[in-house]
Write a protein that holds these residues in place. Structure first.
Motif, PDB file in Angstrom:
ATOM      1  N   ALA A  77      47.508  25.547  54.538  1.00 24.60           N
ATOM      2  CA  ALA A  77      46.507  24.476  54.636  1.00 24.60           C
ATOM      3  C   ALA A  77      45.162  25.065  55.048  1.00 24.60           C
ATOM      4  O   ALA A  77      45.086  26.090  55.725  1.00 24.60           O
ATOM      5  CB  ALA A  77      46.961  23.428  55.645  1.00 24.60           C
ATOM      6  N   GLY A  78      44.096  24.419  54.621  1.00 28.45           N
ATOM      7  CA  GLY A  78      42.763  24.865  55.006  1.00 28.45           C
ATOM      8  C   GLY A  78      41.801  24.906  53.847  1.00 28.45           C
ATOM      9  O   GLY A  78      42.019  24.281  52.803  1.00 28.45           O
ATOM     10  N   GLU A  79      40.725  25.664  54.034  1.00 34.39           N
ATOM     11  CA  GLU A  79      39.650  25.723  53.047  1.00 34.39           C
ATOM     12  C   GLU A  79      39.883  26.851  52.040  1.00 34.39           C
ATOM     13  O   GLU A  79      40.282  27.959  52.411  1.00 34.39           O
ATOM     14  CB  GLU A  79      38.308  25.944  53.756  1.00 34.39           C
ATOM     15  N   PHE A  80      39.622  26.543  50.780  1.00 30.96           N
ATOM     16  CA  PHE A  80      39.707  27.523  49.701  1.00 30.96           C
ATOM     17  C   PHE A  80      38.353  27.611  49.004  1.00 30.96           C
ATOM     18  O   PHE A  80      37.607  26.626  48.937  1.00 30.96           O
ATOM     19  CB  PHE A  80      40.780  27.134  48.685  1.00 30.96           C
ATOM     20  N   LYS A  81      38.083  28.787  48.472  1.00 35.12           N
ATOM     21  CA  LYS A  81      36.812  29.002  47.790  1.00 35.12           C
ATOM     22  C   LYS A  81      37.065  29.730  46.475  1.00 35.12           C
ATOM     23  O   LYS A  81      37.716  30.771  46.444  1.00 35.12           O
ATOM     24  CB  LYS A  81      35.882  29.824  48.677  1.00 35.12           C
ATOM     25  N   CYS A  82      36.559  29.159  45.398  1.00 40.11           N
ATOM     26  CA  CYS A  82      36.626  29.777  44.076  1.00 40.11           C
ATOM     27  C   CYS A  82      35.209  30.156  43.657  1.00 40.11           C
ATOM     28  O   CYS A  82      34.319  29.303  43.620  1.00 40.11           O
ATOM     29  CB  CYS A  82      37.237  28.813  43.062  1.00 40.11           C
ATOM     30  N   LEU A  83      34.988  31.439  43.385  1.00 39.85           N
ATOM     31  CA  LEU A  83      33.687  31.919  42.945  1.00 39.85           C
ATOM     32  C   LEU A  83      33.771  32.287  41.470  1.00 39.85           C
ATOM     33  O   LEU A  83      34.499  33.213  41.099  1.00 39.85           O
ATOM     34  CB  LEU A  83      33.245  33.149  43.745  1.00 39.85           C
ATOM     35  N   ALA A  84      33.050  31.553  40.648  1.00 38.16           N
ATOM     36  CA  ALA A  84      33.021  31.804  39.205  1.00 38.16           C
ATOM     37  C   ALA A  84      31.608  32.181  38.809  1.00 38.16           C
ATOM     38  O   ALA A  84      30.699  31.338  38.872  1.00 38.16           O
ATOM     39  CB  ALA A  84      33.484  30.576  38.442  1.00 38.16           C
ATOM     40  N   ASP A  85      31.406  33.459  38.475  1.00 45.82           N
ATOM     41  CA  ASP A  85      30.082  33.967  38.103  1.00 45.82           C
ATOM     42  C   ASP A  85      29.034  33.659  39.172  1.00 45.82           C
ATOM     43  O   ASP A  85      27.885  33.301  38.869  1.00 45.82           O
ATOM     44  CB  ASP A  85      29.632  33.376  36.759  1.00 45.82           C
ATOM     45  N   GLY A  86      29.453  33.755  40.441  1.00 45.93           N
ATOM     46  CA  GLY A  86      28.514  33.549  41.538  1.00 45.93           C
ATOM     47  C   GLY A  86      28.410  32.122  42.030  1.00 45.93           C
ATOM     48  O   GLY A  86      27.840  31.868  43.097  1.00 45.93           O
ATOM     49  N   THR A  87      28.936  31.180  41.284  1.00 44.34           N
ATOM     50  CA  THR A  87      28.912  29.778  41.715  1.00 44.34           C
ATOM     51  C   THR A  87      30.126  29.500  42.602  1.00 44.34           C
ATOM     52  O   THR A  87      31.254  29.786  42.221  1.00 44.34           O
ATOM     53  CB  THR A  87      28.938  28.818  40.513  1.00 44.34           C
ATOM     54  N   VAL A  88      29.865  28.941  43.761  1.00 38.92           N
ATOM     55  CA  VAL A  88      30.928  28.694  44.740  1.00 38.92           C
ATOM     56  C   VAL A  88      31.465  27.275  44.592  1.00 38.92           C
ATOM     57  O   VAL A  88      30.702  26.308  44.592  1.00 38.92           O
ATOM     58  CB  VAL A  88      30.410  28.893  46.181  1.00 38.92           C
ATOM     59  N   HIS A  89      32.783  27.166  44.489  1.00 41.74           N
ATOM     60  CA  HIS A  89      33.452  25.861  44.432  1.00 41.74           C
ATOM     61  C   HIS A  89      34.368  25.764  45.655  1.00 41.74           C
ATOM     62  O   HIS A  89      35.353  26.500  45.759  1.00 41.74           O
ATOM     63  CB  HIS A  89      34.259  25.718  43.142  1.00 41.74           C
ATOM     64  N   LEU A 143      35.777  36.174  38.498  1.00 42.05           N
ATOM     65  CA  LEU A 143      36.352  35.020  39.188  1.00 42.05           C
ATOM     66  C   LEU A 143      37.055  35.511  40.442  1.00 42.05           C
ATOM     67  O   LEU A 143      37.778  36.511  40.412  1.00 42.05           O
ATOM     68  CB  LEU A 143      37.357  34.300  38.283  1.00 42.05           C
ATOM     69  N   GLN A 144      36.839  34.820  41.556  1.00 40.64           N
ATOM     70  CA  GLN A 144      37.480  35.187  42.815  1.00 40.64           C
ATOM     71  C   GLN A 144      38.021  33.949  43.520  1.00 40.64           C
ATOM     72  O   GLN A 144      37.448  32.869  43.407  1.00 40.64           O
ATOM     73  CB  GLN A 144      36.497  35.897  43.749  1.00 40.64           C
ATOM     74  N   TRP A 145      39.135  34.150  44.240  1.00 41.72           N
ATOM     75  CA  TRP A 145      39.697  33.090  45.074  1.00 41.72           C
ATOM     76  C   TRP A 145      39.836  33.618  46.510  1.00 41.72           C
ATOM     77  O   TRP A 145      40.295  34.734  46.728  1.00 41.72           O
ATOM     78  CB  TRP A 145      41.076  32.666  44.569  1.00 41.72           C
ATOM     79  N   HIS A 146      39.427  32.790  47.480  1.00 39.92           N
ATOM     80  CA  HIS A 146      39.532  33.121  48.895  1.00 39.92           C
ATOM     81  C   HIS A 146      40.173  31.955  49.633  1.00 39.92           C
ATOM     82  O   HIS A 146      39.992  30.794  49.265  1.00 39.92           O
ATOM     83  CB  HIS A 146      38.158  33.396  49.503  1.00 39.92           C
ATOM     84  N   HIS A 147      40.934  32.260  50.678  1.00 35.79           N
ATOM     85  CA  HIS A 147      41.486  31.245  51.588  1.00 35.79           C
ATOM     86  C   HIS A 147      40.871  31.501  52.951  1.00 35.79           C
ATOM     87  O   HIS A 147      41.237  32.469  53.636  1.00 35.79           O
ATOM     88  CB  HIS A 147      43.011  31.360  51.665  1.00 35.79           C
ATOM     89  N   GLY A 148      39.926  30.656  53.340  1.00 39.43           N
ATOM     90  CA  GLY A 148      39.181  30.932  54.563  1.00 39.43           C
ATOM     91  C   GLY A 148      38.439  32.253  54.400  1.00 39.43           C
ATOM     92  O   GLY A 148      37.670  32.438  53.459  1.00 39.43           O
ATOM     93  N   THR A 149      38.707  33.195  55.303  1.00 39.19           N
ATOM     94  CA  THR A 149      38.089  34.520  55.206  1.00 39.19           C
ATOM     95  C   THR A 149      38.986  35.524  54.494  1.00 39.19           C
ATOM     96  O   THR A 149      38.608  36.692  54.332  1.00 39.19           O
ATOM     97  CB  THR A 149      37.775  35.049  56.621  1.00 39.19           C
ATOM     98  N   ASP A 150      40.171  35.088  54.069  1.00 41.08           N
ATOM     99  CA  ASP A 150      41.117  35.998  53.398  1.00 41.08           C
ATOM    100  C   ASP A 150      40.850  36.068  51.902  1.00 41.08           C
ATOM    101  O   ASP A 150      40.773  35.038  51.221  1.00 41.08           O
ATOM    102  CB  ASP A 150      42.562  35.541  53.623  1.00 41.08           C
ATOM    103  N   PHE A 151      40.758  37.294  51.396  1.00 35.07           N
ATOM    104  CA  PHE A 151      40.621  37.502  49.953  1.00 35.07           C
ATOM    105  C   PHE A 151      42.000  37.376  49.310  1.00 35.07           C
ATOM    106  O   PHE A 151      42.977  37.962  49.767  1.00 35.07           O
ATOM    107  CB  PHE A 151      40.039  38.891  49.675  1.00 35.07           C
TER     108      PHE A 151
END
Length: 236
Positions: A94-106, A48-56
């Motif tokens: 504020a901005g875009e966040f990305k959660c990657l769970a087993d390769g699936t991007v949310h 599981l990974q969380w990103h904020h924009g391009t920031d890990f």
């Protein structure tokens, strides 16, 4: 033939890309507050990974081993199960966040509001006077609504600017400035105290000098003068 094959490959690529990406939610938070961003899944098998924009920000593997990013937001946040909990929210969060769970991007987004509430002339009001309640929200996004809620449960909701004309006892208590964005809701409290106006000179004199005797007696005259002097000392 080659053209047809390339077209099929393109369609398949778009299909796979869509399968690996999931539509997200819009979250809202107040500056200085706390917010939890839901990943979109309740569990994962590998990582599981969380990103904020391009920031890990964070990663967690199947063994429970965690890795944290170096940016400020990573230090103010923590992964709980699959969700991202952010404390001491800043406008820069504020901005875009990305959660990657087993390769699936949310994909998700966060809107941050700066909320300030005030009352003019002050939070201590007199019965019969006038006052204005103001709720200022910075960073408000389209589709959000701002209203005041009175401590009187039977009172209707007000707009971001509430005019109290005149101030009544029903205005005493804790008011709430409520920001509603879809299913998200934030609030900021403002406490108002309503007091009786101070007694006038004539009222004070009458109460101090009440007597069964006629008001024209020497006692009444002397008491009246004394009461007026006492009133000036106390209320001026």
């Amino acid at each position: 033939m080659c053209s047809e094959l390339r077209m099929k490959m393109l369609v398949w690529f778009v299909f796979v890309l869509g399968a690996l990406s999931a539509a997200g939610e819009v979250f809202v938070a107040k500056v200085g507050g706390k917010v939890t961003l839901n990943c979109g899944v309740s569990s994962y098998r590998r990582s599981l990974q969380w990103h904020h924009g391009t920031d890990f920000l964070h990663s967690v593997d199947q063994r429970g081993f965690t890795r944290r990013g170096t940016v400020d937001l990573a230090r103010r946040s923590v992964v709980r199960q699959t969700n991202l909990e952010i404390s001491s929210v800043k406008e820069t969060d504020a901005g875009e966040f990305k959660c990657l769970a087993d390769g699936t991007v949310h994909q998700h987004s966060l809107s941050v509001f700066s909320v300030s509430v005030s009352v003019v002339p002050s939070a201590d009001l007199l019965l019969g006077s006038e006052a204005t309640l103001q709720c200022d929200v910075k960073g408000l996004i389209e589709g959000c609504e701002v209203k005041w809620r009175s401590p009187n449960v039977d009172s209707p909701e007000w707009s971001p600017t509430a005019q109290l004309k005149p101030v009544t006892s029903s205005h005493d208590g804790t008011w709430q400035c409520i920001i509603t964005c879809g299913s998200n809701r934030l609030s900021e409290d403002l406490t108002i105290t309503v007091q009786e106006p101070p007694p006038t000179t004539s009222t004070t004199t009458a109460s101090l000098c009440s007597s069964k005797d006629s008001p024209k007696t020497t006692f009444a005259i002397v008491c009246s003068v004394f009461a007026e002097l006492l009133f000036k000392v106390i209320f001026h």
